[in-house]
Design a protein around this motif. Structure first.
Motif, PDB file in Angstrom:
ATOM      1  N   ALA A 202       3.996   5.786   8.901  1.00 42.10           N
ATOM      2  CA  ALA A 202       4.014   5.028   9.873  1.00 42.10           C
ATOM      3  C   ALA A 202       5.586   4.868  10.811  1.00 42.10           C
ATOM      4  O   ALA A 202       5.365   4.839  11.843  1.00 42.10           O
ATOM      5  CB  ALA A 202       5.134   3.604   8.925  1.00 42.10           C
ATOM      6  N   LEU A 203       6.862   5.203  10.246  1.00 40.03           N
ATOM      7  CA  LEU A 203       7.689   5.909  11.366  1.00 40.03           C
ATOM      8  C   LEU A 203       7.815   7.062  11.925  1.00 40.03           C
ATOM      9  O   LEU A 203       8.696   7.491  13.141  1.00 40.03           O
ATOM     10  CB  LEU A 203       9.462   5.794  10.134  1.00 40.03           C
ATOM     11  N   ILE A 204       7.721   7.921  10.615  1.00 42.58           N
ATOM     12  CA  ILE A 204       7.715   9.372  11.586  1.00 42.58           C
ATOM     13  C   ILE A 204       6.092   9.970  12.219  1.00 42.58           C
ATOM     14  O   ILE A 204       6.172  10.441  13.395  1.00 42.58           O
ATOM     15  CB  ILE A 204       7.494  10.383  10.485  1.00 42.58           C
ATOM     16  N   GLU A 205       4.910   9.434  11.736  1.00 43.44           N
ATOM     17  CA  GLU A 205       3.649  10.300  12.660  1.00 43.44           C
ATOM     18  C   GLU A 205       2.428   9.091  13.421  1.00 43.44           C
ATOM     19  O   GLU A 205       1.807   8.725  14.227  1.00 43.44           O
ATOM     20  CB  GLU A 205       3.048  10.390  11.241  1.00 43.44           C
ATOM     21  N   LYS A 206       3.964   7.432  12.963  1.00 47.88           N
ATOM     22  CA  LYS A 206       3.421   6.418  13.857  1.00 47.88           C
ATOM     23  C   LYS A 206       2.198   6.021  13.692  1.00 47.88           C
ATOM     24  O   LYS A 206       1.169   5.875  14.409  1.00 47.88           O
ATOM     25  CB  LYS A 206       4.128   7.026  16.085  1.00 47.88           C
ATOM     26  N   LYS A 207       1.654   5.946  12.362  1.00 45.76           N
ATOM     27  CA  LYS A 207       0.403   5.477  12.584  1.00 45.76           C
ATOM     28  C   LYS A 207       0.711   4.606  11.640  1.00 45.76           C
ATOM     29  O   LYS A 207       1.729   3.720  11.257  1.00 45.76           O
ATOM     30  CB  LYS A 207      -0.423   6.333  11.220  1.00 45.76           C
ATOM     31  N   LYS A 208      -0.503   3.689  12.025  1.00 43.89           N
ATOM     32  CA  LYS A 208      -0.642   1.672  11.354  1.00 43.89           C
ATOM     33  C   LYS A 208      -0.683   2.085   9.933  1.00 43.89           C
ATOM     34  O   LYS A 208      -1.981   2.545   9.924  1.00 43.89           O
ATOM     35  CB  LYS A 208      -1.993   1.209  12.565  1.00 43.89           C
ATOM     36  N   VAL A 209      -0.643   1.528   9.126  1.00 47.41           N
ATOM     37  CA  VAL A 209      -0.440   1.385   7.764  1.00 47.41           C
ATOM     38  C   VAL A 209       0.074  -0.064   7.094  1.00 47.41           C
ATOM     39  O   VAL A 209       0.883  -0.564   6.668  1.00 47.41           O
ATOM     40  CB  VAL A 209       0.736   2.913   6.838  1.00 47.41           C
ATOM     41  N   GLY A 210      -0.811  -0.110   6.293  1.00 50.19           N
ATOM     42  CA  GLY A 210      -1.028  -1.445   5.423  1.00 50.19           C
ATOM     43  C   GLY A 210      -0.952  -0.657   3.957  1.00 50.19           C
ATOM     44  O   GLY A 210      -1.381   0.120   3.385  1.00 50.19           O
ATOM     45  N   LEU A 211      -0.140  -1.985   3.071  1.00 46.55           N
ATOM     46  CA  LEU A 211       0.362  -1.755   1.666  1.00 46.55           C
ATOM     47  C   LEU A 211      -0.167  -2.172   0.666  1.00 46.55           C
ATOM     48  O   LEU A 211      -0.633  -4.048   0.917  1.00 46.55           O
ATOM     49  CB  LEU A 211       1.253  -1.732   1.301  1.00 46.55           C
ATOM     50  N   ILE A 212      -1.850  -2.418   0.005  1.00 47.80           N
ATOM     51  CA  ILE A 212      -1.826  -3.181  -1.166  1.00 47.80           C
ATOM     52  C   ILE A 212      -1.576  -2.456  -2.669  1.00 47.80           C
ATOM     53  O   ILE A 212      -0.812  -1.549  -3.325  1.00 47.80           O
ATOM     54  CB  ILE A 212      -3.626  -2.672  -1.393  1.00 47.80           C
ATOM     55  N   THR A 213      -1.198  -3.415  -3.573  1.00 48.01           N
ATOM     56  CA  THR A 213      -0.817  -2.747  -5.120  1.00 48.01           C
ATOM     57  C   THR A 213      -1.495  -3.898  -5.861  1.00 48.01           C
ATOM     58  O   THR A 213      -1.587  -4.363  -5.823  1.00 48.01           O
ATOM     59  CB  THR A 213       0.923  -3.405  -5.392  1.00 48.01           C
ATOM     60  N   ILE A 214      -1.744  -3.563  -6.936  1.00 47.07           N
ATOM     61  CA  ILE A 214      -2.525  -4.058  -7.839  1.00 47.07           C
ATOM     62  C   ILE A 214      -1.762  -3.559  -9.490  1.00 47.07           C
ATOM     63  O   ILE A 214      -2.022  -3.850 -10.367  1.00 47.07           O
ATOM     64  CB  ILE A 214      -3.639  -3.013  -8.251  1.00 47.07           C
ATOM     65  N   ASP A 215       0.189  -3.146  -9.460  1.00 48.80           N
ATOM     66  CA  ASP A 215       0.454  -3.046 -10.596  1.00 48.80           C
ATOM     67  C   ASP A 215       0.943  -4.603 -10.115  1.00 48.80           C
ATOM     68  O   ASP A 215       2.416  -4.551 -10.282  1.00 48.80           O
ATOM     69  CB  ASP A 215       1.509  -2.193 -10.053  1.00 48.80           C
ATOM     70  N   THR A 216       0.443  -5.394 -11.504  1.00 45.18           N
ATOM     71  CA  THR A 216       1.343  -6.730 -11.243  1.00 45.18           C
ATOM     72  C   THR A 216       1.803  -6.930 -12.617  1.00 45.18           C
ATOM     73  O   THR A 216       2.407  -7.911 -13.232  1.00 45.18           O
ATOM     74  CB  THR A 216      -0.204  -7.731 -11.635  1.00 45.18           C
ATOM     75  N   TYR A 217       2.161  -5.983 -13.448  1.00 46.78           N
ATOM     76  CA  TYR A 217       2.733  -6.199 -14.624  1.00 46.78           C
ATOM     77  C   TYR A 217       4.068  -5.540 -14.663  1.00 46.78           C
ATOM     78  O   TYR A 217       4.732  -5.997 -15.668  1.00 46.78           O
ATOM     79  CB  TYR A 217       1.989  -4.631 -15.314  1.00 46.78           C
ATOM     80  N   ARG A 218       4.551  -5.563 -13.076  1.00 51.61           N
ATOM     81  CA  ARG A 218       5.980  -5.055 -13.212  1.00 51.61           C
ATOM     82  C   ARG A 218       6.321  -5.776 -12.175  1.00 51.61           C
ATOM     83  O   ARG A 218       6.113  -5.507 -10.782  1.00 51.61           O
ATOM     84  CB  ARG A 218       6.092  -3.646 -12.922  1.00 51.61           C
ATOM     85  N   ILE A 219       6.822  -7.114 -12.403  1.00 52.91           N
ATOM     86  CA  ILE A 219       7.360  -8.081 -11.139  1.00 52.91           C
ATOM     87  C   ILE A 219       8.172  -7.273 -10.381  1.00 52.91           C
ATOM     88  O   ILE A 219       8.134  -7.519  -8.928  1.00 52.91           O
ATOM     89  CB  ILE A 219       8.088  -9.370 -11.356  1.00 52.91           C
ATOM     90  N   GLY A 220       8.908  -5.892 -10.835  1.00 54.76           N
ATOM     91  CA  GLY A 220      10.004  -5.845  -9.647  1.00 54.76           C
ATOM     92  C   GLY A 220       9.694  -4.737  -9.167  1.00 54.76           C
ATOM     93  O   GLY A 220      10.096  -4.532  -8.111  1.00 54.76           O
ATOM     94  N   ALA A 221       8.375  -3.795  -9.861  1.00 57.07           N
ATOM     95  CA  ALA A 221       7.930  -2.880  -9.072  1.00 57.07           C
ATOM     96  C   ALA A 221       7.380  -3.877  -7.864  1.00 57.07           C
ATOM     97  O   ALA A 221       7.764  -3.422  -6.534  1.00 57.07           O
ATOM     98  CB  ALA A 221       6.832  -2.422  -9.699  1.00 57.07           C
ATOM     99  N   VAL A 222       6.465  -4.893  -7.455  1.00 51.54           N
ATOM    100  CA  VAL A 222       5.995  -5.619  -6.723  1.00 51.54           C
ATOM    101  C   VAL A 222       7.050  -6.013  -4.961  1.00 51.54           C
ATOM    102  O   VAL A 222       6.801  -5.586  -4.829  1.00 51.54           O
ATOM    103  CB  VAL A 222       5.154  -7.200  -6.985  1.00 51.54           C
ATOM    104  N   GLU A 223       7.839  -6.478  -5.931  1.00 51.07           N
ATOM    105  CA  GLU A 223       9.066  -6.790  -5.483  1.00 51.07           C
ATOM    106  C   GLU A 223       9.842  -6.538  -4.411  1.00 51.07           C
ATOM    107  O   GLU A 223      10.259  -5.907  -3.798  1.00 51.07           O
ATOM    108  CB  GLU A 223      10.282  -7.599  -5.831  1.00 51.07           C
TER     109      GLU A 223
END
Length: 373
Positions: A202-223
């Motif tokens: 996003a910041l260096i290559e200037k691409k439009k980026v989206g994020l998805i997580t399915i790691d709902t077992y670790r609340i800290g990781a999601v946050e």
């Protein structure tokens, strides 16, 4: 009785001197081979020590009648001399054969010693090479494939090993587009890595980026990932079911790249791997990267690679190289997976500490010629 010793080259010389000095009645008491005194004697032919004796009365008679005896017994002397010559010649031939046999045995011993010395030197070089490979953390099964018997010098081995690394190491040059899924065991740093990758794109290559997580077992990781997404102003989705995944993908379809963070799974748990495979298949990912920590034990690398092979990953991301001082694990991973390196991570800074290395950089790290820190 008169007893005299004669040091001569052969029996002919001994008999001649004995006959001249003591006469025909003299008898030979003993004979033996000896060496000339001193160090030089070892390098010269052996001499003979012949001991002869004559009774005193016979010595007197010999002195009085020597001239007559010489004439009367000349034929007898010649005959005796001929017989003695035959015996001496036979003995000398036997001695020559024994000396030839001894020389041949000495030659064989020298050849054997040279072989032992060569083998000892070879073993020393083999040990130096093995110690070197162990020092840079090359796994034992990989070492066994290197044919160390072909090398008698560690410098020659290093030169050849470098060429082998250049041949075996493959670095991905793929331009990331579409849906990119990161998979791997728990604790390898997938969440931090996906944040670094998102920042780079996003910041260096200037691409439009989206994020998805399915790691709902670790609340800290999601946050944590949510916080990174907000800082970088990147859309972020949390999904639990396959239906939610379909909806999230649809909402982010205008992005150049959609990065998908998955739950860490044990490579030995076939049920968890099968669930992950089903999710990835539903996503229809354009690229799947297996994330492995550079601190992973060598004996665990093969288990991880084999377990995740069902998900059909395309390349490798090696993380936490800043947390180790030897980088042979990179070659172990490449050799056992036969996959390209997509990225390496070298610290905690987002997005700086992630990059696609060059083949030369990877070679230097593996060979211990360079370090991350």
């Amino acid at each position: 009785m008169v007893i005299k010793k004669y040091i001569v080259k052969n029996m002919n010389e001994a008999l001649t001197r004995i006959r001249y000095e003591l006469g025909k009645d003299a008898i030979i008491i003993s004979q033996r081979k000896i060496r000339e005194a001193g160090v030089k004697g070892y390098f010269k032919p052996k001499l003979m020590e012949v001991t002869a004796a004559l009774e005193n009365n016979k010595l007197d008679r010999k002195n009085k009648t020597i001239n007559y005896e010489k004439e009367e017994n000349i034929d007898s002397f010649k005959e005796s001399l001929n017989n003695i010559n035959k015996i001496i010649t036979k003995d000398e031939n036997k001695i020559d054969k024994e000396e030839d046999k001894l020389k041949e045995e000495v030659k064989e011993i020298k050849q054997l010693l040279n072989k032992v010395i060569q083998n000892t030197n070879k073993e020393k070089e083999d040990n130096l090479i093995k110690d070197y490979l162990n020092e840079i953390d090359i796994e034992e099964s990989v070492i066994e494939e290197l044919d160390l018997e072909d090398y008698d010098n560690i410098d020659k081995f290093k030169e050849s090993f470098r060429k082998l690394l250049v041949k075996d190491i493959k670095v991905s040059s793929q331009d990331l587009r579409g849906k990119i899924a990161l998979i791997g065991p728990t604790g390898v740093g997938k969440t931090t890595t996906i944040a670094k990758l998102a920042g780079r794109l996003a910041l260096i290559e200037k691409k439009k980026v989206g994020l998805i997580t399915i790691d709902t077992y670790r609340i800290g990781a999601v946050e944590q990932l949510k916080t990174y997404a907000e800082i970088m102003n990147i859309p972020f989705k949390v999904v639990i079911t396959l239906k939610e995944m379909e909806e999230a993908i649809k909402e982010l379809e205008d992005c150049d790249v959609v990065l998908i963070d998955t739950t860490g799974r044990s490579s030995k748990n076939t049920m968890q791997i099968s669930e992950l495979r089903a999710f990835i298949k539903k996503i229809n990912a354009d690229n799947i990267s297996l994330v492995i920590s550079g601190t992973t034990k060598n004996r665990d690398i093969e288990t991880i690679l084999r377990g995740y092979s069902e998900v059909n990953y395309e390349n490798i991301i090696i993380t936490k190289l800043d947390e180790t001082t030897s980088y042979g694990c990179i070659y172990n991973i490449i050799k056992k997976s036969n996959k390209e390196i997509a990225y390496i991570t070298t610290g905690q800074n987002v997005p700086e500490d992630i990059r696609t290395p060059s083949v030369n950089e990877v070679c230097k790290l593996i060979l211990g010629e360079d370090t991350i820190c």
